[in-house]
Scaffold this motif. Structure first.
Motif, PDB file in Angstrom:
ATOM      1  N   GLN A 160      56.712  30.991  26.635  1.00 56.33           N
ATOM      2  CA  GLN A 160      56.739  31.777  25.366  1.00 56.33           C
ATOM      3  C   GLN A 160      55.723  31.616  24.362  1.00 56.33           C
ATOM      4  O   GLN A 160      55.151  32.432  23.488  1.00 56.33           O
ATOM      5  N   ASP A 161      55.344  30.381  24.006  1.00 52.67           N
ATOM      6  CA  ASP A 161      54.277  30.161  23.245  1.00 52.67           C
ATOM      7  C   ASP A 161      52.916  30.785  23.311  1.00 52.67           C
ATOM      8  O   ASP A 161      52.215  31.353  22.599  1.00 52.67           O
ATOM      9  N   LEU A 162      52.719  30.656  24.811  1.00 52.70           N
ATOM     10  CA  LEU A 162      51.217  31.519  25.358  1.00 52.70           C
ATOM     11  C   LEU A 162      51.462  32.812  25.044  1.00 52.70           C
ATOM     12  O   LEU A 162      50.605  33.653  24.680  1.00 52.70           O
ATOM     13  N   TYR A 163      52.800  33.490  25.551  1.00 53.55           N
ATOM     14  CA  TYR A 163      52.974  34.915  25.136  1.00 53.55           C
ATOM     15  C   TYR A 163      52.868  35.205  23.769  1.00 53.55           C
ATOM     16  O   TYR A 163      52.112  36.359  23.438  1.00 53.55           O
ATOM     17  N   ASN A 164      53.161  34.513  22.856  1.00 57.03           N
ATOM     18  CA  ASN A 164      52.969  34.707  21.497  1.00 57.03           C
ATOM     19  C   ASN A 164      51.506  34.786  20.948  1.00 57.03           C
ATOM     20  O   ASN A 164      51.259  35.817  20.011  1.00 57.03           O
ATOM     21  N   SER A 165      50.761  33.838  21.400  1.00 57.03           N
ATOM     22  CA  SER A 165      49.440  33.892  21.031  1.00 57.03           C
ATOM     23  C   SER A 165      48.838  35.221  21.659  1.00 57.03           C
ATOM     24  O   SER A 165      47.810  35.711  21.089  1.00 57.03           O
ATOM     25  N   LEU A 166      49.202  35.629  22.988  1.00 63.31           N
ATOM     26  CA  LEU A 166      48.570  36.968  23.460  1.00 63.31           C
ATOM     27  C   LEU A 166      48.951  38.042  22.542  1.00 63.31           C
ATOM     28  O   LEU A 166      48.109  38.891  22.258  1.00 63.31           O
ATOM     29  N   VAL A 167      50.162  38.141  22.110  1.00 57.45           N
ATOM     30  CA  VAL A 167      50.663  39.156  21.341  1.00 57.45           C
ATOM     31  C   VAL A 167      50.044  39.199  20.020  1.00 57.45           C
ATOM     32  O   VAL A 167      49.396  40.283  19.473  1.00 57.45           O
ATOM     33  N   ARG A 168      49.731  37.849  19.318  1.00 59.92           N
ATOM     34  CA  ARG A 168      49.499  37.961  17.903  1.00 59.92           C
ATOM     35  C   ARG A 168      47.963  37.833  17.826  1.00 59.92           C
ATOM     36  O   ARG A 168      47.462  38.313  16.792  1.00 59.92           O
ATOM     37  N   GLY A 169      47.294  37.343  19.076  1.00 57.35           N
ATOM     38  CA  GLY A 169      45.907  36.912  18.573  1.00 57.35           C
ATOM     39  C   GLY A 169      45.628  35.867  17.592  1.00 57.35           C
ATOM     40  O   GLY A 169      46.670  35.217  17.311  1.00 57.35           O
ATOM     41  N   LEU A 170      44.581  34.989  17.760  1.00 53.82           N
ATOM     42  CA  LEU A 170      44.278  34.194  16.829  1.00 53.82           C
ATOM     43  C   LEU A 170      43.281  34.409  15.800  1.00 53.82           C
ATOM     44  O   LEU A 170      42.045  34.530  15.872  1.00 53.82           O
ATOM     45  N   VAL A 171      43.964  34.567  14.652  1.00 52.47           N
ATOM     46  CA  VAL A 171      43.072  35.105  13.343  1.00 52.47           C
ATOM     47  C   VAL A 171      41.835  33.993  13.129  1.00 52.47           C
ATOM     48  O   VAL A 171      42.055  32.754  13.603  1.00 52.47           O
ATOM     49  N   ASN A 172      40.977  34.441  12.553  1.00 48.21           N
ATOM     50  CA  ASN A 172      39.767  33.698  12.288  1.00 48.21           C
ATOM     51  C   ASN A 172      39.034  33.415  13.656  1.00 48.21           C
ATOM     52  O   ASN A 172      38.182  32.207  13.638  1.00 48.21           O
ATOM     53  N   SER A 173      39.205  33.912  14.529  1.00 43.77           N
ATOM     54  CA  SER A 173      38.558  33.742  16.006  1.00 43.77           C
ATOM     55  C   SER A 173      38.195  34.988  16.671  1.00 43.77           C
ATOM     56  O   SER A 173      38.928  36.181  15.764  1.00 43.77           O
TER      57      SER A 173
END
Length: 296
Positions: free
Chosen positions: A103-116
């Motif tokens: 779920q953590d990895l999924y959240n990163s895919l949905v959210r993206g990583l700001v400032n990158s």
């Protein structure tokens, strides 16, 4: 000049294709996001369609869009993409040093990583994202040998008070957060220019004054988790063994007052006091969310 750069990128792309592994990684993996099961064999095609340009054919963060500073060709990206082989991830709900949950990895895919340059992949389907996560897990033996950590418990946020903000301000000094983030949260502390990540690449502390959201989320709960889990692969440690949950919440409340462009309840309450209003009025917006003119 432009033609030369295009030919160079083409050459790098051809060279990368020659180096593409003939077969997929030996281990087959699954991911589980709610009721959706992701499978690595399906995620492989998605990875080599969308992700290899930054993360590399072997998932080691050395895609053709990345060239380290000092290389003969100026890099397209200013932050090296995640090295999936290392199995180290910044954004997690699990304790420092442990693997993230699916779920953590999924959240990163949905959210993206700001400032990158990591965008949100909200345009993909739930199944696509689950399949991608399953394939990403094939790059590191950690997923074969270790299990994700248990997500930390985030206690209910206590009532916001002036005392909470003031105590958070004291903790900001006591824990020496200012050494990296600066006394006013500009990301310009005395240690800022010396910081590097796990790839030995320069990394800048977060600038609260100009930032609107954090790399791993936007809510108070997200900020709490950053304190208690740390951002693995960066100098940002976990404070789980240093401060109590109620202290972490006080620190959250204070840090919100450093975000002077965000009309948060914390900023409003702090600005209603003489001390808080003076501090807020003295702060100027400068730099970017990844630092205030830090030279590295």
């Amino acid at each position: 000049m432009m033609r030369t750069r295009r030919l160079t990128k083409l050459f790098l792309g051809i060279a990368a294709c020659v180096a593409l592994p003939i077969t997929a990684p030996a281990q087959q993996m699954e991911s589980h996001i709610g009721k959706v099961t992701g499978r690595s064999e399906s995620g492989k095609q998605l990875f080599y369609r969308y992700c290899w340009g930054c993360h590399g054919f072997r998932g080691d963060g050395n895609g053709e869009n990345w060239l380290a500073p000092g290389s003969w060709l100026e890099p397209y990206l200013n932050i090296q993409p995640r090295n999936f082989v290392a199995g180290t991830f910044k954004c997690r709900s699990t304790p420092t040093g442990s693997l993230p949950t699916d779920q953590d990895l999924y959240n990163s895919l949905v959210r993206g990583l700001v400032n990158s340059n990591m965008p949100s992949w909200i345009t993909l389907t739930d199944q696509n994202r689950a399949d991608l996560i399953a394939f990403i897990k094939t790059f590191s033996v950690r997923w074969k040998n270790d299990k994700p950590g248990d997500p930390i418990k985030v206690p209910p946020e206590p009532k916001l008070t002036i005392e909470s903000i003031k105590h958070g301000q004291e903790l900001f000094q006591k824990l020496e957060c200012w050494k990296c983030h600066g006394q006013e949260g500009y990301g310009d502390g005395p240690s800022a220019s010396t910081l590097t990540d796990s790839n030995d690449q320069p990394i800048r502390p977060y600038n609260f004054a100009s930032g609107s959201r954090f790399k791993c989320g936007a809510t108070n709960q997200d900020l709490y988790k950053i304190f208690m889990t740390g951002l693995d692969g960066t100098p940002m440690p976990s404070f789980a063994d240093v401060i109590k949950p109620e202290d972490a919440w006080d620190l959250v409340h204070f840090l919100r007052t450093l975000q002077v462009t965000q009309k948060s309840p914390e900023l409003t309450l702090w600005g209603s006091t003489k001390e808080g209003a003076a501090q807020i009025a003295s702060r100027k917006i400068s730099g970017t969310p990844t630092g205030s003119g830090i030279k590295q």
